[in-house]
Structures are given as structure tokens and as C-alpha cells.
Motif scaffolding. Structure first.
Motif, PDB file in Angstrom:
ATOM      1  N   ALA A 140      31.686 -14.846 134.364  1.00  0.00           N
ATOM      2  CA  ALA A 140      32.233 -15.980 133.631  1.00  0.00           C
ATOM      3  C   ALA A 140      31.352 -16.383 132.458  1.00  0.00           C
ATOM      4  CB  ALA A 140      32.417 -17.170 134.586  1.00  0.00           C
ATOM      5  N   ARG A 141      30.074 -16.009 132.510  1.00  0.00           N
ATOM      6  CA  ARG A 141      29.156 -16.436 131.446  1.00  0.00           C
ATOM      7  C   ARG A 141      28.455 -15.279 130.746  1.00  0.00           C
ATOM      8  NH1 ARG A 141      26.221 -18.639 136.365  1.00  0.00           N
ATOM      9  NH2 ARG A 141      24.696 -17.041 136.930  1.00  0.00           N
ATOM     10  N   THR A 142      28.918 -14.056 130.998  1.00  0.00           N
ATOM     11  CA  THR A 142      28.235 -12.885 130.463  1.00  0.00           C
ATOM     12  C   THR A 142      29.188 -12.076 129.587  1.00  0.00           C
ATOM     13  OG1 THR A 142      26.891 -12.784 132.468  1.00  0.00           O
ATOM     14  CG2 THR A 142      26.894 -10.841 131.055  1.00  0.00           C
ATOM     15  N   PRO A 143      28.874 -11.915 128.308  1.00  0.00           N
ATOM     16  CA  PRO A 143      29.778 -11.205 127.389  1.00  0.00           C
ATOM     17  C   PRO A 143      29.637  -9.680 127.518  1.00  0.00           C
ATOM     18  CG  PRO A 143      27.855 -11.984 126.195  1.00  0.00           C
ATOM     19  CD  PRO A 143      27.707 -12.486 127.606  1.00  0.00           C
ATOM     20  N   ILE A 144      30.359  -9.121 128.459  1.00  0.00           N
ATOM     21  CA  ILE A 144      30.307  -7.683 128.683  1.00  0.00           C
ATOM     22  C   ILE A 144      31.651  -7.202 129.203  1.00  0.00           C
ATOM     23  CG2 ILE A 144      29.516  -7.782 131.086  1.00  0.00           C
ATOM     24  CD1 ILE A 144      27.531  -5.454 130.224  1.00  0.00           C
ATOM     25  N   ALA A 145      32.006  -5.964 128.860  1.00  0.00           N
ATOM     26  CA  ALA A 145      33.212  -5.345 129.398  1.00  0.00           C
ATOM     27  C   ALA A 145      32.813  -4.487 130.588  1.00  0.00           C
ATOM     28  CB  ALA A 145      33.886  -4.487 128.331  1.00  0.00           C
ATOM     29  N   VAL A 146      33.458  -4.725 131.717  1.00  0.00           N
ATOM     30  CA  VAL A 146      33.151  -3.999 132.942  1.00  0.00           C
ATOM     31  C   VAL A 146      34.338  -3.115 133.308  1.00  0.00           C
ATOM     32  CG1 VAL A 146      32.488  -4.174 135.365  1.00  0.00           C
ATOM     33  CG2 VAL A 146      31.723  -5.915 133.739  1.00  0.00           C
ATOM     34  N   VAL A 147      34.105  -1.820 133.318  1.00  0.00           N
ATOM     35  CA  VAL A 147      35.137  -0.869 133.740  1.00  0.00           C
ATOM     36  C   VAL A 147      34.954  -0.621 135.226  1.00  0.00           C
ATOM     37  CG1 VAL A 147      36.128   1.419 133.417  1.00  0.00           C
ATOM     38  CG2 VAL A 147      35.155   0.192 131.459  1.00  0.00           C
ATOM     39  N   CYS A 148      35.999  -0.902 136.012  1.00  0.00           N
ATOM     40  CA  CYS A 148      35.898  -0.791 137.464  1.00  0.00           C
ATOM     41  C   CYS A 148      37.262  -0.417 138.028  1.00  0.00           C
ATOM     42  CB  CYS A 148      35.414  -2.105 138.080  1.00  0.00           C
ATOM     43  SG  CYS A 148      36.589  -3.467 137.893  1.00  0.00           S
ATOM     44  N   ALA A 149      37.280  -0.151 139.334  1.00  0.00           N
ATOM     45  CA  ALA A 149      38.544   0.156 140.025  1.00  0.00           C
ATOM     46  C   ALA A 149      38.994  -1.040 140.845  1.00  0.00           C
ATOM     47  CB  ALA A 149      38.382   1.390 140.906  1.00  0.00           C
ATOM     48  N   GLY A 150      38.872  -2.228 140.264  1.00  0.00           N
ATOM     49  CA  GLY A 150      39.274  -3.446 140.964  1.00  0.00           C
ATOM     50  C   GLY A 150      38.230  -3.875 141.967  1.00  0.00           C
ATOM     51  N   VAL A 151      38.689  -4.415 143.082  1.00  0.00           N
ATOM     52  CA  VAL A 151      37.792  -4.806 144.171  1.00  0.00           C
ATOM     53  C   VAL A 151      38.234  -4.095 145.443  1.00  0.00           C
ATOM     54  CG1 VAL A 151      37.303  -7.057 143.152  1.00  0.00           C
ATOM     55  CG2 VAL A 151      39.146  -6.850 144.819  1.00  0.00           C
ATOM     56  N   VAL A 186      35.016 -17.426 120.635  1.00  0.00           N
ATOM     57  CA  VAL A 186      35.325 -18.579 121.484  1.00  0.00           C
ATOM     58  C   VAL A 186      35.287 -18.251 122.974  1.00  0.00           C
ATOM     59  CG1 VAL A 186      36.733 -19.702 119.727  1.00  0.00           C
ATOM     60  CG2 VAL A 186      37.821 -18.108 121.335  1.00  0.00           C
ATOM     61  N   HIS A 187      34.934 -17.027 123.319  1.00  0.00           N
ATOM     62  CA  HIS A 187      34.962 -16.646 124.725  1.00  0.00           C
ATOM     63  C   HIS A 187      33.614 -16.080 125.135  1.00  0.00           C
ATOM     64  CE1 HIS A 187      36.111 -15.121 128.599  1.00  0.00           C
ATOM     65  NE2 HIS A 187      37.367 -15.498 128.433  1.00  0.00           N
ATOM     66  N   PRO A 188      32.853 -16.816 125.953  1.00  0.00           N
ATOM     67  CA  PRO A 188      31.505 -16.366 126.302  1.00  0.00           C
ATOM     68  C   PRO A 188      31.448 -15.387 127.473  1.00  0.00           C
ATOM     69  CG  PRO A 188      31.924 -18.483 127.323  1.00  0.00           C
ATOM     70  CD  PRO A 188      33.162 -18.140 126.525  1.00  0.00           C
ATOM     71  N   GLY A 189      32.562 -15.181 128.152  1.00  0.00           N
ATOM     72  CA  GLY A 189      32.536 -14.442 129.409  1.00  0.00           C
ATOM     73  C   GLY A 189      32.898 -12.988 129.287  1.00  0.00           C
ATOM     74  N   GLY A 190      33.101 -12.375 130.455  1.00  0.00           N
ATOM     75  CA  GLY A 190      33.315 -10.945 130.530  1.00  0.00           C
ATOM     76  C   GLY A 190      34.774 -10.541 130.444  1.00  0.00           C
ATOM     77  N   LEU A 191      34.956  -9.244 130.287  1.00  0.00           N
ATOM     78  CA  LEU A 191      36.266  -8.614 130.279  1.00  0.00           C
ATOM     79  C   LEU A 191      36.249  -7.528 131.340  1.00  0.00           C
ATOM     80  CD1 LEU A 191      39.061  -7.899 128.916  1.00  0.00           C
ATOM     81  CD2 LEU A 191      37.746  -6.262 127.518  1.00  0.00           C
ATOM     82  N   ILE A 192      37.220  -7.551 132.248  1.00  0.00           N
ATOM     83  CA  ILE A 192      37.338  -6.527 133.273  1.00  0.00           C
ATOM     84  C   ILE A 192      38.434  -5.554 132.860  1.00  0.00           C
ATOM     85  CG2 ILE A 192      37.964  -6.060 135.675  1.00  0.00           C
ATOM     86  CD1 ILE A 192      36.830  -8.840 136.350  1.00  0.00           C
ATOM     87  N   VAL A 193      38.080  -4.281 132.749  1.00  0.00           N
ATOM     88  CA  VAL A 193      39.055  -3.222 132.498  1.00  0.00           C
ATOM     89  C   VAL A 193      39.263  -2.511 133.831  1.00  0.00           C
ATOM     90  CG1 VAL A 193      39.605  -1.160 131.176  1.00  0.00           C
ATOM     91  CG2 VAL A 193      38.247  -2.993 130.125  1.00  0.00           C
ATOM     92  N   ALA A 194      40.412  -2.763 134.444  1.00  0.00           N
ATOM     93  CA  ALA A 194      40.702  -2.257 135.792  1.00  0.00           C
ATOM     94  C   ALA A 194      41.342  -0.878 135.688  1.00  0.00           C
ATOM     95  CB  ALA A 194      41.615  -3.235 136.530  1.00  0.00           C
ATOM     96  N   ASN A 195      40.615   0.127 136.143  1.00  0.00           N
ATOM     97  CA  ASN A 195      40.997   1.525 135.949  1.00  0.00           C
ATOM     98  C   ASN A 195      41.358   2.142 137.300  1.00  0.00           C
ATOM     99  OD1 ASN A 195      41.269   4.072 134.716  1.00  0.00           O
ATOM    100  ND2 ASN A 195      39.110   4.573 135.079  1.00  0.00           N
TER     101      ASN A 195
END
Length: 313
Positions: free
Chosen positions: A151-162, A224-233
Motif C-alpha cells: 500500500a505504501r511501496t511504489p513497485i510492480a509485483v508480478v505474481c500468480a495471485g495468492v 498521485v498513487h504511492p502504492g504498488g501494482l500487482i500484475v497477476a500472471n
């Protein structure tokens, strides 16, 4: 490999040079090396993950702590150390300072890797699956630090969900509350790690690494967005764990949790060990496929993002 020190972080020389030159870099976690995979496969797979990033045109930056030094871009000797020695500590964000002060060897979780990568100026991170809200969290308040960190980290995370051992629906609701954007890669369904479809819809999807890079560019431009982006692969259907085997193993594992009174931090390793033994290693093979595919996609996104930055410079 020479290590370059900048303030509190230590950089592998290849990563330091890539960041200076504006070349694409992908962050990788080290808990999969020390805690997520069995020896001796863990070191082999860690090297394969780095190779997948290189093959797609980016520089891998595996993050971990060696003797209290927080390293962005472990060299092979450091990677081997975290893969083979006993007593490597699993480090979340809150643990980093204490571990550094006490000279610990440590492997960074998704939360810690995200935070360190962002501090180092790395914008793309590949992992297997996120932590999330645990089942029965209404009573236990058990939720992974991954969610609040993103929520507070500007990074894109590529993952397979949870992982399906978690409360997937509650995790998505929590991510929405925290303002963390989730986009599916060529899908509008949220993946379930071992299985292609985790059972929940997504509002957005991207269809190429270039489109994912465009999202990162737009976020930077808007400011305007300080948080992360999840790319669900998601895994392709023909590469997922057999669905009937998955559902049966999960149900049996949840029953064993209750029988044995397992709670808190012990839940995830308990259930993953149950999956590994019950599926006779099939779940482990799926786990490896997931992280290799995510490393490849993350590298392609990082390459596209670097190309866009160079074009606008």
C-alpha cells in the motif's frame, strides 16, 4: 563480484551499473531460496530464476542479507550461502534493522524485498505468490505484511495471485481497501497460485508487457498513487496442479490444521509441506514453473519500461 555501498544498501556491481545506466532491473526475493524450496534444489532453481530474467533482457537483483549487510544483487557465493547454511532468518520489513545490527544472515520476504527494491530505485519485482489474509482472520487478525507494505511501496509485483490456503476473497477486499491496484495478465480472473483460476473476478487486465509498462508510466506521470501494482500472471490451464488433487489436498490440510491446533505463522509452512508430501512433489514442480514464468514476464515489463524512459529522456 564487487559490491558497491550506497548509504545503508550494498549493491552487486552489475546491478549498480545497470541502475546508473538506466538498464532494466528485476528484483527477486531470497526467501524462496532459503525457506521456500528444499535443498539442494533451492540453489539450482535460484540460478534458473536469475537466468530467466537475463534471457528476457533484464538484470536480476536478488535481495538478501549476508552478515548484516543488506545486499541488492547477491553474487553467486552470497546466494549459495543463503541457500546452504543453517540459521538463515526470514526477514520482513520490521526485521531489517535488528538483523543488520546483529550481523544476521537473512532472506527477504515479499514485503521486505518490495521495500528494499523501491529504496534502490527498482520498479519491477518477480515472485511466486503474495501473502494475504489468512482463513479465520476475523478471530486471529492474521494478515501478511505484504499487503500493508504494498500500500505504501511504489513497485510492480508480478505474481500468480495468492495461495489457495489463504482467504482469497478477503485478500482481494483488503487490497482494494489499501488502494493496491490488481490487474490480470491476459485475464479478468484472479489466479490461485497452484491453480489457474482462484475464483474471483478482476476489474482490469493488461495484455502485453508493453501495456503493463504503460500503466507504470501513467502512474509516474500522474504522481498521485504511492502504492504498488500487482500484475497477476496465471499458469496456463495445462500447467496447473490437477484441480481435483488440489481441492482434495486443501480440504485434508485444513482438517489437519484444526486437528493439530496449528495457528499463526506455522499455518503456511504446515500446509505447504502437506501439499508437497500429499502431491508427491507435484506442487513443488508447479511452484517452480510459476516463479520462472513470473521472472520472464517481469523482465519483459522492466525492458519495456526502460525503453519508455529512454525515449522520453
Amino acid at each position: 563480484m564487487t559490491t558497491v555501498t550506497t548509504f545503508h544498501l550494498h549493491y552487486g556491481s552489475e546491478v549498480a551499473e545497470a541502475l546508473r545506466a538506466g538498464r532494466p532491473v528485476v528484483a527477486l526475493e531470497s526467501t524462496i531460496v532459503s525457506h521456500g524450496l528444499p535443498r539442494p534444489d533451492n540453489l539450482r532453481v535460484a540460478r534458473e530464476i536469475e537466468r530467466a530474467v537475463r534471457d528476457a533482457g533484464a538484470v536480476p537483483a536478488t535481495i538478501g542479507m549476508v552478515g548484516g549487510r543488506l545486499v541488492v544483487g547477491l553474487d553467486d557465493a552470497q546466494l549459495s550461502r543463503l541457500a546452504t547454511v543453517d540459521g538463515v532468518t526470514k526477514l520482513s520489513v520490521r526485521d531489517l534493522a535488528v538483523a543488520a545490527a546483529t550481523g544476521a544472515d537473512g532472506a527477504t520476504t515479499v514485503a521486505a524485498t518490495s521495500a528494499v527494491a523501491a529504496a534502490a530505485g527498482i520498479t519491477v519485482f518477480a515472485t511466486g505468490g503474495l501473502g494475504g489474509v489468512h482463513r479465520e482472520a476475523a478471530q486471529s487478525f492474521d494478515e501478511s505484511a505484504d499487503l500493508v507494505t504494498l500500500a505504501r511501496t511504489p513497485i510492480a509485483v508480478v505474481c500468480a495471485g495468492v495461495k489457495s490456503i489463504l482467504d482469497v476473497g478477503a485478500t482481494l477486499e483488503r487490497l482494494e481497501t489499501l488502494g493496491v491496484q490488481v490487474v490480470g495478465y491476459r485475464t479478468r480472473r484472479f489466479p490461485g497460485f497452484f491453480v489457474t483460476d482462484g475464483g474471483f473476478d478482476l476489474d482490469w487486465q493488461v495484455d502485453s508487457p508493453e501495456q503493463a509498462a504503460d500503466v507504470l508510466t501513467a502512474r509516474e506521470q500522474h504522481g498521485v498513487h504511492p502504492g504498488g501494482l500487482i500484475v497477476a500472471n496465471p499458469l496456463p490451464v495445462d500447467e496447473q496442479l490437477d484441480r481435483d488433487l488440489h481441492d482434495r489436498t486443501l480440504a485434508d490440510g485444513l482438517a489437519l490444521l484444526e486437528r493439530d491446533g496449528v495457528t499463526g505463522k506455522a499455518v503456511t509452512p504446515y500446509l505447504l509441506a502437506h501439499f508437497h508430501s500429499t502431491t508427491e512433489g507435484a506442487s513443488l514442480a508447479v511452484n517452480v514453473r510459476i516463479i520462472l514464468r513470473n521472472a520472464d514476464l517481469a523482465a519483459r515489463i522492466a525492458v519495456a519500461a526502460a525503453t519508455r524512459r529512454a525515449a522520453s529522456a
